[in-house]
Motif scaffolding. Sequence first.
Motif, PDB file in Angstrom:
ATOM      1  N   ARG A   1      15.754  25.193  -0.592  1.00  0.00           N
ATOM      2  CA  ARG A   1      16.112  26.370   0.442  1.00  0.00           C
ATOM      3  C   ARG A   1      17.767  26.158  -0.095  1.00  0.00           C
ATOM      4  NH1 ARG A   1      16.391  23.695   6.465  1.00  0.00           N
ATOM      5  NH2 ARG A   1      19.062  22.537   5.959  1.00  0.00           N
ATOM      6  N   TYR A   2      18.937  27.308   0.136  1.00  0.00           N
ATOM      7  CA  TYR A   2      19.478  27.098   0.526  1.00  0.00           C
ATOM      8  C   TYR A   2      20.527  28.224   1.686  1.00  0.00           C
ATOM      9  CZ  TYR A   2      24.669  28.242  -2.134  1.00  0.00           C
ATOM     10  OH  TYR A   2      26.377  28.371  -2.306  1.00  0.00           O
ATOM     11  N   GLY A   3      21.287  26.972   2.159  1.00  0.00           N
ATOM     12  CA  GLY A   3      22.902  27.831   3.078  1.00  0.00           C
ATOM     13  C   GLY A   3      23.520  26.627   3.655  1.00  0.00           C
TER      14      GLY A   3
ATOM     15  N   ASP B   1      23.601  23.514   4.219  1.00  0.00           N
ATOM     16  CA  ASP B   1      22.874  22.933   2.253  1.00  0.00           C
ATOM     17  C   ASP B   1      24.155  22.601   2.265  1.00  0.00           C
ATOM     18  OD1 ASP B   1      19.768  22.410   3.372  1.00  0.00           O
ATOM     19  OD2 ASP B   1      20.517  24.552   2.547  1.00  0.00           O
TER      20      ASP B   1
ATOM     21  N   GLN C   1      21.220  31.026   5.354  1.00  0.00           N
ATOM     22  CA  GLN C   1      20.308  30.722   4.491  1.00  0.00           C
ATOM     23  C   GLN C   1      19.196  30.980   4.103  1.00  0.00           C
ATOM     24  OE1 GLN C   1      16.431  27.955   6.150  1.00  0.00           O
ATOM     25  NE2 GLN C   1      18.763  26.879   6.949  1.00  0.00           N
TER      26      GLN C   1
ATOM     27  N   GLN D   1      15.132  30.552   1.471  1.00  0.00           N
ATOM     28  CA  GLN D   1      14.232  29.593   1.838  1.00  0.00           C
ATOM     29  C   GLN D   1      12.681  29.776   0.699  1.00  0.00           C
ATOM     30  OE1 GLN D   1      12.747  28.272   5.465  1.00  0.00           O
ATOM     31  NE2 GLN D   1      11.901  26.312   4.983  1.00  0.00           N
TER      32      GLN D   1
END
Length: 710
Positions: A104-106, A109, A654, A656
Amino acid sequence: MKRVWFAAAAVAALSLSAFGAQAGEDHLCLDDACTTQALFAAPLLNGTSEGAAGDLTSLESPRYGAWGFDTSGIDSSVKPGDDFYKWANGAWDARTEIPSDRTRYGNFDKLSELSEARTKAIIEAAAANKAAAGDTAKVGAAYRAFMDEAAIEALDAKPIAPYLAQIKAVKSKDAFTALMGQSSVAPFTSLLGLGIQTDAKNPKAYAVYAGAGGLSLPDRDYYLDAKFADKKTAYLAYVEQILTMAGWDKPADHAKAIVAFETRLAEVTWTRAERRDRDKTYNPATLAELQAMTPGYDWNRYLAGSELPKVDRFVVTTNTTFPKYAAIYAETPLDTLKAWQAFKVTDDAAPMLSKRFVEASFAFRNKTLSGQPEQRPRWKRGVAQVNGILGEAVGKDYVAAYFPPESKAKMLDLVANIRSAMKTRIDNLDWMSAETKVKAQDKLTKFTVKIGYPDVWEDYSKLEIKDNDAYGNAQRAGVWAWREDVERLFKPVDKTEWGMTPQTVNAYYNSVNNEIVFPAAILQAPFFHPDADPAVNYGGIGGVIGHEIGHGFDDQGRKSDGDGVLRDWWTAEDAAKFKAQADRLGAQYGAFEPLPGMKLNGPLTMGENIGDMGGLAFGLDAYHASLNGKPAPILDGLTGDQRIYLGWAQVWRQKQRDEALKQQVTSGPHSPAYYRVNGTIRNQPGWYKAFDIKPGDKLYIAPEDRVKIW
């Protein structure tokens, strides 16, 4: 309860190996990253800016836009009333890719990556300092041990060989029960095991809790639901692979028997939603009563290996599971149990062994189950290892370098303002009786607030760390944590203890202490920045503060009083009214379908959804109060109220991967980020007013159908 986390596999402390999701359930966190599965397996992203992942440019705290919000992330082609998440974050979403070593990326993170980079600098400095002493020396030794790939490669499977030999030597079920009793001081797994936690009905004392465990997949549904048939098939192959690598006999036959055994356990395991019920999971029992629940499971043999002193009171969690587990245990051949234990030892150890074990574990646990294409660099796994074992030793240096005293002072003011907003809301509730309001206000008044870092740091003097023993360091850390717990079992509860390290990007509410806790690392943008527009701060960290306060009054947190005692302090009528609204909220979230055929679990996510809904409302109220009757400024054409909701939406930016999303929907207590925005705002009257939301807008809910609890 002490927590020690191992790298990569994110295996819970040995003393809790039987508890699974039940361990630490009093910690109600802001994000799934506080759970055992996500603490190290959840992605940590490179970079502290919106730039390409992998571009580590600064150890400075991030900034967003001119006034705290990144307006370039807005997608103005979407109406706020149709999809508020996409309106606020759609352009960001379109230009963002998830790095290949992440699931995931947000914005969570990004801050986790910043914390990771900062702790890397601290840890590598310790590792380079051969003259270091005390905790610094231990931090350095732990990192050097994990990073010494040549030594680890040469050892291969030798670190676990003594434990596999111990399993092979078992000749009877009673001897196997005794082996499981050593799960507190050796890397074994127990079907029915013990842990030491604060007593929910006597929060001044510790109690020995008994729980059921044994499953190796993320949730019981992975064994039982046809949607996960491919994962179960892959798991069978993985078990055979691990047993083969461990040198166990008949790996194919034993793999089939192990998966069948765990499937039987899954069939009688409580659902995660059921395990949330704090009343049903509190069942005191004497040793004789515990033994009567589990015929054939010799608790005296088990306790002999646990290093526990003589105790005759246990709090049994999923009590109806115990006799069913005992029956399955009695019916399962000893050879299958031994093969299962060998698999568990090897699987848990794999991320800390040689490359062949690391790659096998990654291919199944990260790639197949979570959709992560590539392994993280070794240094990141090493940082996670050290943070897991010696977190407060690293955290002390982190705070000294990155947490200014004025941040703590500003947070105390924000908490006071949010608490004041909650107090007013309780006073103005039209559904709660005066009798219950008095007790609710008493609880709110008694909240303890912890900000930044503990007043008393962890003492690691009894923890032995070796320069050339990465796996052994992790094992000794687990044993150390258990022995520390045992040593204080009959002492008063340590209220100064923290359940997270200062460098953790998260927050939590702990019901038995009636406390809200905010580690230093979360007190940065997009949650909080001293130069940001106050509205954005109230929508970000204000919503987080309100979320954690809200946990004290969610469907489970409300069951404890101001002193943390699990008891019913509500009138029956008020409790019924609360439940009616909570059920309506659960139905709303249960209708959301993030992936085809996979709807959210309303009962499982209930506490977090209530926390989100209350938290954002408290943040708005506190912002209004902070204006002292003056009008809010207009920034870039946006009103103060609009910026509150943008601040909240920015926190939850985010993306995912689908496999990780499936896992979260099945086993996570938090709704996916998209619904933490859209699911929350559509019940907020202030949002409708701020953005002139009308019937016909896709997110519109008629006033009579909106849920209002706090």
